[in-house]
Design an enzyme around this catalytic site. Structure first.
Site, PDB file in Angstrom:
ATOM      1  N   TYR A 135       0.820  -1.215   0.000  1.00  0.00           N
ATOM      2  CA  TYR A 135       0.000   0.000   0.000  1.00  0.00           C
ATOM      3  C   TYR A 135       0.859   1.271   0.000  1.00  0.00           C
ATOM      4  O   TYR A 135       0.451   2.318   0.487  1.00  0.00           O
ATOM      5  CB  TYR A 135      -0.932   0.030   1.222  1.00  0.00           C
ATOM      6  N   LYS A 185       4.935 -15.049   1.807  1.00  0.00           N
ATOM      7  CA  LYS A 185       4.448 -15.714   0.589  1.00  0.00           C
ATOM      8  C   LYS A 185       5.668 -15.877  -0.308  1.00  0.00           C
ATOM      9  O   LYS A 185       5.639 -15.573  -1.497  1.00  0.00           O
ATOM     10  CB  LYS A 185       3.338 -14.877  -0.077  1.00  0.00           C
ATOM     11  N   ASP A 220      -1.676 -17.800   2.667  1.00  0.00           N
ATOM     12  CA  ASP A 220      -2.865 -18.606   2.373  1.00  0.00           C
ATOM     13  C   ASP A 220      -3.065 -19.673   3.450  1.00  0.00           C
ATOM     14  O   ASP A 220      -4.184 -19.903   3.931  1.00  0.00           O
ATOM     15  CB  ASP A 220      -2.798 -19.210   0.961  1.00  0.00           C
ATOM     16  N   ASP A 244      -4.101  -6.594   6.227  1.00  0.00           N
ATOM     17  CA  ASP A 244      -5.439  -6.036   5.987  1.00  0.00           C
ATOM     18  C   ASP A 244      -6.444  -7.178   5.820  1.00  0.00           C
ATOM     19  O   ASP A 244      -7.519  -7.191   6.430  1.00  0.00           O
ATOM     20  CB  ASP A 244      -5.384  -5.160   4.734  1.00  0.00           C
ATOM     21  N   ASP A 248      -9.487  -8.863   8.646  1.00  0.00           N
ATOM     22  CA  ASP A 248     -10.937  -9.020   8.423  1.00  0.00           C
ATOM     23  C   ASP A 248     -11.353 -10.455   8.753  1.00  0.00           C
ATOM     24  O   ASP A 248     -12.462 -10.680   9.255  1.00  0.00           O
ATOM     25  CB  ASP A 248     -11.337  -8.655   6.987  1.00  0.00           C
TER      26      ASP A 248
HETATM   27  C1  IPM Z   1      -8.526  -1.004   7.254  1.00  0.00           C
HETATM   28  C2  IPM Z   1      -9.228  -0.493   6.028  1.00  0.00           C
HETATM   29  C3  IPM Z   1      -8.319   0.464   5.291  1.00  0.00           C
HETATM   30  C4  IPM Z   1      -7.001  -0.223   5.017  1.00  0.00           C
HETATM   31  C5  IPM Z   1      -8.901   1.013   3.988  1.00  0.00           C
HETATM   32  C6  IPM Z   1     -10.211   1.704   4.241  1.00  0.00           C
HETATM   33  C7  IPM Z   1      -7.940   1.871   3.226  1.00  0.00           C
HETATM   34  O1  IPM Z   1      -9.619  -1.553   5.227  1.00  0.00           O
HETATM   35  O2  IPM Z   1      -8.165  -0.182   8.113  1.00  0.00           O
HETATM   36  O3  IPM Z   1      -8.317  -2.207   7.365  1.00  0.00           O
HETATM   37  O4  IPM Z   1      -6.917  -1.095   4.155  1.00  0.00           O
HETATM   38  O5  IPM Z   1      -6.040   0.082   5.694  1.00  0.00           O
HETATM   39 MN    MN Z   2      -9.232  -3.493   6.076  1.00  0.00          MN
END
Ligand code: IPM
Ligand code: MN
Length: 349
Positions: A135, A185, A220, A244, A248
């Site tokens: 990123y 990876k 993975d 990231d 999630d």
């Molecule tokens: C998070 C979010 C952000 C990220 C996005 C909104 C840019 O998904 O904080 O995990 O990827 O950092």
């Molecule tokens: Mn995120």
């Protein structure tokens, strides 16, 4: 009396509701704990963009630098402002400008919260690199709009950046259960991730005195492990993109994004750190008053911890746990934001 000055950026959508909730809890615990918090609300958001053409003023970073910490709700209102504009105009520049290189995300089940897994308890601390990697924002597009169009996005891994995040992970593992999962990876990415593995091994040799048991997992395989065997994980350190995605998954297995807290930490304390729930602005439920504020309140507890108010941070966590243990805030849509917030406030001792 000790006073901490906090910049409040509620942002968009449910970010406004959950930041207000977290602030109510934080002000109450401060009163009980003998310190003061001053909050300065900054209206920076997509609405601000529509009015001014910017997500934050030109001197926004300099304004924020004067605070002890930043509490952020959520950024994004994609039907009005593209996410690529809103995030690159507010959240991401703050993480980078203030060298908040460690994004810490705890994943565990709160009492009374049923996750989707069979596992009844796990306690994972994900540490996501937060300023570079995939990123970094380095890239470009040429021949735009033509059949010859090319888009390039380059991941940037610096020795300083990789070393400091892995070292941070080693330190956390040493203070917890002594297990470190380094996410790689390197079977497919033969430059950046081979580099990452080399640095993991080099640092492991620096920690001979501590019982940190280091395993490298391909991302993975680690994603699958978080679902099949989350109890086997302690500290997980990952690059920006991998972290990231994995966080999630972490949010999902802890019952949902309504419980996932995060801290964007500048470990050197050369600039303020920022605390925010992992969830987004959820425009579909904004202003219905049903957002779960627990992730934001938990992020507030992480802020208190960072500010040195460990006792107050512990009180907030106890109050969150007492609330969910009673079944308040544990079923999506059942309890309103205000009701959950009042229950946490009432549980503060
Ligand atoms: C998070 C979010 C952000 C990220 C996005 C909104 C840019 O998904 O904080 O995990 O990827 O950092
Ligand atoms: Mn995120």
């Amino acid at each position: 009396m000790k006073t901490h000055s906090i910049a409040l950026i509620p942002g968009d959508g449910i970010g406004r509701d959950v930041t207000a909730a977290a602030w109510t809890v934080l002000e109450t615990v401060a009163k009980h704990s003998g310190f003061a918090l001053t909050g300065t609300e900054l209206p920076w958001s997509c609405r601000f963009f529509k009015e001014t053409g910017r997500m934050m003023p030109e001197d926004g970073i300099e304004t924020l630098r004067r605070f002890d910490a930043i509490l952020l709700g959520a950024v994004g209102w994609p039907t009005e402002v593209p996410d690529s504009v809103s995030l690159h105009g507010l959240l991401l520049p703050i993480r980078k400008a203030f060298v908040q290189y460690a994004n810490i995300r705890p994943h565990r089940l709160l009492p009374g919260v049923r996750g989707p897994l069979r596992a009844e308890s796990f306690d994972i601390l994900c540490i996501r690199e937060n300023t570079e990697g995939e990123y970094s924002g380095a890239g470009g597009r040429v021949h735009q709009g033509t059949l010859d169009e090319v888009a390039v996005e380059t991941s940037i891994f610096t020795r300083a950046g990789v070393e400091r995040i892995l070292r941070f992970g080693f330190e956390q593992a040493r203070a917890r259960r002594g297990r470190l999962a380094s996410v790689t990876k390197s079977n497919a990415q033969k430059y950046s991730m081979v580099f990452w593995d080399e640095i993991t091994r080099k640092l492991a040799a620096d920690y001979p005195d501590v019982d940190v048991d280091v395993t490298s997992y391909h991302v993975d395989a680690l994603a699958a492990r978080m679902i099949m065997d989350p109890q086997s994980l302690d500290v997980v350190v990952a690059s920006n993109l991998f972290g990231d995605i994995l966080t999630d998954i972490g949010a999902a297995i802890q019952g949902g994004l309504g419980y996932a807290a995060s801290a964007n930490i500048n470990p050197d304390r050369s600039a303020p750190s920022m605390f925010e729930p992992v969830h987004g602005s959820a425009p579909d439920i904004a202003h219905l008053g049903i957002a779960n504020p627990i992730a934001a309140i938990w992020s507030g507890a992480m802020m208190l911890e960072h500010l040195g108010e460990k006792d107050a941070a512990g009180r907030v966590m106890n109050a969150i746990e007492a609330t969910t243990a009673r079944g308040v805030g544990t079923t999506a849509g059942k309890d309103r934001t205000d009701a959950i917030t009042s229950a946490v406030v009432a549980a503060l001792t």
